[in-house]
Scaffold this active site. Structure first.
Site, PDB file in Angstrom:
ATOM      1  CG  ASP A  39      36.949  57.383  47.117  1.00 25.00           C
ATOM      2  OD1 ASP A  39      36.532  56.579  46.272  1.00 25.00           O
ATOM      3  OD2 ASP A  39      36.730  57.018  48.432  1.00 25.00           O
TER       4      ASP A  39
ATOM      5  CB  SER B  33      37.666  38.233  37.622  1.00 26.01           C
ATOM      6  OG  SER B  33      37.973  37.282  38.035  1.00 26.01           O
TER       7      SER B  33
ATOM      8  CE1 TYR C  31      36.845  41.524  42.705  1.00 24.05           C
ATOM      9  CE2 TYR C  31      36.924  39.243  42.332  1.00 24.05           C
ATOM     10  CZ  TYR C  31      37.297  40.549  42.066  1.00 24.05           C
ATOM     11  OH  TYR C  31      38.360  40.631  40.846  1.00 24.05           O
TER      12      TYR C  31
ATOM     13  CE  LYS D  33      36.735  43.167  39.399  1.00 25.77           C
ATOM     14  NZ  LYS D  33      37.206  44.578  38.626  1.00 25.77           N
TER      15      LYS D  33
HETATM   16  P1  NAD Z   1      44.861  45.873  43.995  1.00 28.50           P
HETATM   17  O1  NAD Z   1      44.042  45.874  45.145  1.00 28.50           O
HETATM   18  O2  NAD Z   1      46.368  45.629  44.300  1.00 28.50           O
HETATM   19  O3  NAD Z   1      44.778  47.102  43.016  1.00 28.50           O
HETATM   20  C1  NAD Z   1      43.495  47.920  43.083  1.00 28.50           C
HETATM   21  C2  NAD Z   1      43.832  49.338  43.433  1.00 28.50           C
HETATM   22  O4  NAD Z   1      42.618  49.990  43.365  1.00 28.50           O
HETATM   23  C3  NAD Z   1      44.314  49.545  44.636  1.00 28.50           C
HETATM   24  O5  NAD Z   1      45.470  50.241  44.735  1.00 28.50           O
HETATM   25  C4  NAD Z   1      43.232  50.628  45.528  1.00 28.50           C
HETATM   26  O6  NAD Z   1      44.021  51.200  46.378  1.00 28.50           O
HETATM   27  C5  NAD Z   1      42.519  51.084  44.545  1.00 28.50           C
HETATM   28  N1  NAD Z   1      41.156  51.717  44.849  1.00 28.50           N
HETATM   29  C6  NAD Z   1      40.248  50.471  45.205  1.00 28.50           C
HETATM   30  N2  NAD Z   1      38.949  51.356  45.129  1.00 28.50           N
HETATM   31  C7  NAD Z   1      39.418  52.567  44.697  1.00 28.50           C
HETATM   32  C8  NAD Z   1      38.527  53.685  44.775  1.00 28.50           C
HETATM   33  N3  NAD Z   1      37.163  53.812  45.275  1.00 28.50           N
HETATM   34  N4  NAD Z   1      38.960  54.875  43.999  1.00 28.50           N
HETATM   35  C9  NAD Z   1      40.304  54.855  43.835  1.00 28.50           C
HETATM   36  N5  NAD Z   1      41.040  53.699  43.967  1.00 28.50           N
HETATM   37  C10 NAD Z   1      40.608  52.847  44.350  1.00 28.50           C
HETATM   38  O7  NAD Z   1      44.392  44.618  43.059  1.00 28.50           O
HETATM   39  P2  NAD Z   1      44.960  44.210  41.724  1.00 28.50           P
HETATM   40  O8  NAD Z   1      45.355  42.575  42.041  1.00 28.50           O
HETATM   41  O9  NAD Z   1      45.901  45.044  41.077  1.00 28.50           O
HETATM   42  O10 NAD Z   1      43.585  43.994  40.572  1.00 28.50           O
HETATM   43  C11 NAD Z   1      43.429  45.092  39.762  1.00 28.50           C
HETATM   44  C12 NAD Z   1      42.117  44.722  39.003  1.00 28.50           C
HETATM   45  O11 NAD Z   1      42.110  43.585  38.526  1.00 28.50           O
HETATM   46  C13 NAD Z   1      41.013  44.699  40.183  1.00 28.50           C
HETATM   47  O12 NAD Z   1      39.755  45.479  39.367  1.00 28.50           O
HETATM   48  C14 NAD Z   1      40.821  43.390  40.347  1.00 28.50           C
HETATM   49  O13 NAD Z   1      39.349  42.999  40.832  1.00 28.50           O
HETATM   50  C15 NAD Z   1      41.032  42.775  38.988  1.00 28.50           C
HETATM   51  N6  NAD Z   1      41.342  41.400  38.931  1.00 28.50           N
HETATM   52  C16 NAD Z   1      42.249  41.184  40.090  1.00 28.50           C
HETATM   53  C17 NAD Z   1      42.811  39.620  39.875  1.00 28.50           C
HETATM   54  C18 NAD Z   1      44.020  39.316  40.887  1.00 28.50           C
HETATM   55  O14 NAD Z   1      43.933  38.069  41.425  1.00 28.50           O
HETATM   56  N7  NAD Z   1      44.723  40.157  41.458  1.00 28.50           N
HETATM   57  C19 NAD Z   1      42.095  38.636  39.330  1.00 28.50           C
HETATM   58  C20 NAD Z   1      41.015  39.140  38.434  1.00 28.50           C
HETATM   59  C21 NAD Z   1      40.865  40.340  38.517  1.00 28.50           C
HETATM   60  C1  UD1 Z   2      40.419  33.434  43.774  1.00 30.88           C
HETATM   61  C2  UD1 Z   2      38.880  34.071  44.080  1.00 30.88           C
HETATM   62  C3  UD1 Z   2      38.417  34.604  42.652  1.00 30.88           C
HETATM   63  C4  UD1 Z   2      39.508  35.496  42.228  1.00 30.88           C
HETATM   64  C5  UD1 Z   2      40.677  34.957  42.249  1.00 30.88           C
HETATM   65  C6  UD1 Z   2      42.105  35.851  41.753  1.00 30.88           C
HETATM   66  C7  UD1 Z   2      37.835  32.647  45.664  1.00 30.88           C
HETATM   67  C8  UD1 Z   2      36.682  31.482  45.989  1.00 30.88           C
HETATM   68  N1  UD1 Z   2      37.882  33.006  44.333  1.00 30.88           N
HETATM   69  O1  UD1 Z   2      40.285  32.516  43.110  1.00 30.88           O
HETATM   70  O2  UD1 Z   2      37.093  35.235  42.629  1.00 30.88           O
HETATM   71  O3  UD1 Z   2      39.083  36.137  41.024  1.00 30.88           O
HETATM   72  O4  UD1 Z   2      41.173  34.598  43.483  1.00 30.88           O
HETATM   73  O5  UD1 Z   2      42.302  36.892  42.634  1.00 30.88           O
HETATM   74  O6  UD1 Z   2      38.381  33.035  46.437  1.00 30.88           O
HETATM   75  N2  UD1 Z   2      44.480  27.257  47.784  1.00 30.88           N
HETATM   76  C9  UD1 Z   2      44.869  26.655  48.861  1.00 30.88           C
HETATM   77  N3  UD1 Z   2      45.505  27.350  49.822  1.00 30.88           N
HETATM   78  C10 UD1 Z   2      45.583  28.502  50.011  1.00 30.88           C
HETATM   79  C11 UD1 Z   2      44.926  29.237  49.127  1.00 30.88           C
HETATM   80  C12 UD1 Z   2      44.267  28.752  48.044  1.00 30.88           C
HETATM   81  O7  UD1 Z   2      45.035  25.404  48.901  1.00 30.88           O
HETATM   82  O8  UD1 Z   2      45.951  29.182  51.451  1.00 30.88           O
HETATM   83  C13 UD1 Z   2      44.001  26.738  46.484  1.00 30.88           C
HETATM   84  C14 UD1 Z   2      42.519  26.913  46.277  1.00 30.88           C
HETATM   85  O9  UD1 Z   2      41.777  26.178  46.967  1.00 30.88           O
HETATM   86  C15 UD1 Z   2      42.631  27.150  44.856  1.00 30.88           C
HETATM   87  C16 UD1 Z   2      44.023  27.289  44.066  1.00 30.88           C
HETATM   88  O10 UD1 Z   2      44.764  27.235  45.581  1.00 30.88           O
HETATM   89  O11 UD1 Z   2      42.414  25.433  44.302  1.00 30.88           O
HETATM   90  C17 UD1 Z   2      44.062  29.020  43.851  1.00 30.88           C
HETATM   91  O12 UD1 Z   2      43.391  29.868  44.862  1.00 30.88           O
HETATM   92  P1  UD1 Z   2      43.343  31.265  44.868  1.00 30.88           P
HETATM   93  O13 UD1 Z   2      44.806  31.922  44.654  1.00 30.88           O
HETATM   94  O14 UD1 Z   2      42.586  31.916  45.992  1.00 30.88           O
HETATM   95  O15 UD1 Z   2      42.449  31.440  43.626  1.00 30.88           O
HETATM   96  P2  UD1 Z   2      41.239  31.170  43.168  1.00 30.88           P
HETATM   97  O16 UD1 Z   2      40.492  30.239  43.945  1.00 30.88           O
HETATM   98  O17 UD1 Z   2      41.501  30.808  41.735  1.00 30.88           O
END
Ligand code: NAD
Ligand code: UD1
Length: 346
Positions: free
Chosen positions: A63, A129, A154, A158
């Site tokens: 952690d 992000s 969240y 970032k």
């Molecule tokens: P994810 O939740 O699948 O992966 C994050 C991992 O971090 C998890 O496995 C979790 O167990 C671990 N974790 C969280 N807190 C921890 C801690 N205190 N110590 C050790 N491990 C910890 O998420 P992801 O989608 O793979 O995202 C990875 C990164 O990318 C994140 O920083 C997320 O904010 C960023 N990000 C993701 C998206 C997306 O849509 N998935 C979009 C933009 C940015």
């Molecule tokens: C969301 C998060 C953003 C994060 C990103 C990637 C919010 C407000 N923003 O962005 O911070 O970085 O995910 O993890 O949550 N939609 C539907 N039905 C659904 C889900 C989504 O219509 O059940 C629509 C949304 O209105 C949007 C698009 O699909 O127009 C994409 O949504 P989503 O996948 O949640 O991503 P973001 O909104 O871009």
């Protein structure tokens, strides 16, 4: 030192983007050490990575809020670079439980940066992000556009971590930091063995669509059809997770050149609407996806897509996969793993 000898610490490497990046790291010849506290991950993912890569790697259940454990790890290994994925990422939960997010995401990053500095490992890729741009003033979004004005804790974590990194790099020029601002990652590895495994009902669009397609949920709620977009539904820049993972390999190459602080958008530069995504997924899965128009989701933006020219020019990176592969690969993962990794003991 040759690239094949370099050891990369991957925090959050059992998660969605981290696990895909680990595979690309092996392909590129790096050694990998993964840490994760498994708060949003399943150990089965590690078995799958091993099967795909046929490589052994070290995993430590750490952690990152525990600074001593982090420090012990840096005493044990001589890391060349760190890719910091570990974070909590559920936007809705962050609104309900802001302190949980500020504590986990910010303290984890702070501990990591301090331990890295103490051990002279000043080479970092940070997962940021598109959310840091808040409400964009123009499209496409470039890295020079202003950041801040994030509407949820969240997104603020970032943004704050980015600001921290700017300040550190300003006073200590021996750091090399690449901040990657991801747009909307979707899809999965071609094998269908690893993928996104949301706990509970997915908050994001495409995992929800995939669960409807597999029959786990009755229909997709389309959040708003009165936005000023082509068909009235929200437009986003979806990017295949394998393209995203490869962006991290390019970022490491940049770090090897001692780059100071750099920021890159990782997207495709092309936006698709919710309805276009549903249609594309129907083609991939071969049947209709029921949907209903629902009210707008608070905090959603009408349209978001990246300007990716800087990453193309300076990282020599460009997305390869299109919407078809994003949907086909997500469908492959969803079909092979309808319950995600669960059902397999942690
Ligand atoms: P994810 O939740 O699948 O992966 C994050 C991992 O971090 C998890 O496995 C979790 O167990 C671990 N974790 C969280 N807190 C921890 C801690 N205190 N110590 C050790 N491990 C910890 O998420 P992801 O989608 O793979 O995202 C990875 C990164 O990318 C994140 O920083 C997320 O904010 C960023 N990000 C993701 C998206 C997306 O849509 N998935 C979009 C933009 C940015
Ligand atoms: C969301 C998060 C953003 C994060 C990103 C990637 C919010 C407000 N923003 O962005 O911070 O970085 O995910 O993890 O949550 N939609 C539907 N039905 C659904 C889900 C989504 O219509 O059940 C629509 C949304 O209105 C949007 C698009 O699909 O127009 C994409 O949504 P989503 O996948 O949640 O991503 P973001 O909104 O871009």
């Amino acid at each position: 030192m040759s690239k094949s000898k370099q050891i990369v610490l991957v925090t959050g490497g059992v998660g969605y983007i981290g696990s895909h990046t680990v595979i690309e790291l092996f392909t590129a010849g790096y050694e990998v050490v993964i840490i994760d506290n498994l708060c949003n991950a399943n150990k089965e993912c590690l078995n799958r990575i091993e099967k795909i890569t046929k490589n052994k790697f070290a995993f430590h259940e750490v952690d990152m809020l525990n600074k001593k454990d982090l420090s012990d790890l840096f005493n044990k290994y001589k890391f060349h670079h760190v890719i910091h994925f570990a974070a909590l990422k559920a936007v809705g939960e962050s609104v309900a439980l802001p302190l949980k997010y500020y504590k986990n995401n910010i303290i984890a990053a702070l501990n990591l940066i301090e331990v890295m500095a103490d051990h002279g490992v000043k080479s970092l890729v940070f997962s940021s992000s598109a959310t840091v741009y808040g409400t964009p003033k123009k499209l496409p979004i470039t890295e020079l556009d202003s950041i801040g004005g994030c509407t949820n804790p969240y997104g603020k974590t970032k943004w704050f971590i980015e600001e921290m990194l700017f300040d550190i790099c300003k006073v200590d020029t021996t750091w090399s930091v690449v901040i990657l601002r991801y747009f909307n990652p979707v899809g999965s590895h071609k094998s269908g063995m690893i993928g996104e495994d949301p706990l509970g009902p997915p908050a994001n669009l495409m995992p929800f669509v995939a669960q409807v397609a597999v029959g786990k949920r009755p229909h997709v709620n389309v959040f708003g059809n009165d936005y000023p977009t082509n068909d009235g539904t929200g437009v986003r820049d979806y990017i295949h997770v394998v393209d995203l993972a490869q962006g991290h390999i390019k970022a490491l190459e940049k770090l090897n050149g001692k780059c100071g602080l750099k920021i890159y958008n990782l997207g495709t530069g092309r936006g698709y609407s919710v309805l276009e995504m549903i249609t594309a997924f129907e083609q991939a899965c071969g049947h209709k996806i029921p949907y209903e128009i629902a009210p707008r989701r608070p905090g959603d933006l009408p349209e978001v897509y990246a300007d990716t020219k800087l990453a193309e020019k300076e990282l020599n990176w460009k997305s390869i996969y299109g919407l078809k592969e994003m949907c086909e690969d997500l469908w492959n993962w969803q079909q092979k793993n309808p319950e995600g990794y669960s059902g397999v003991s942690k």
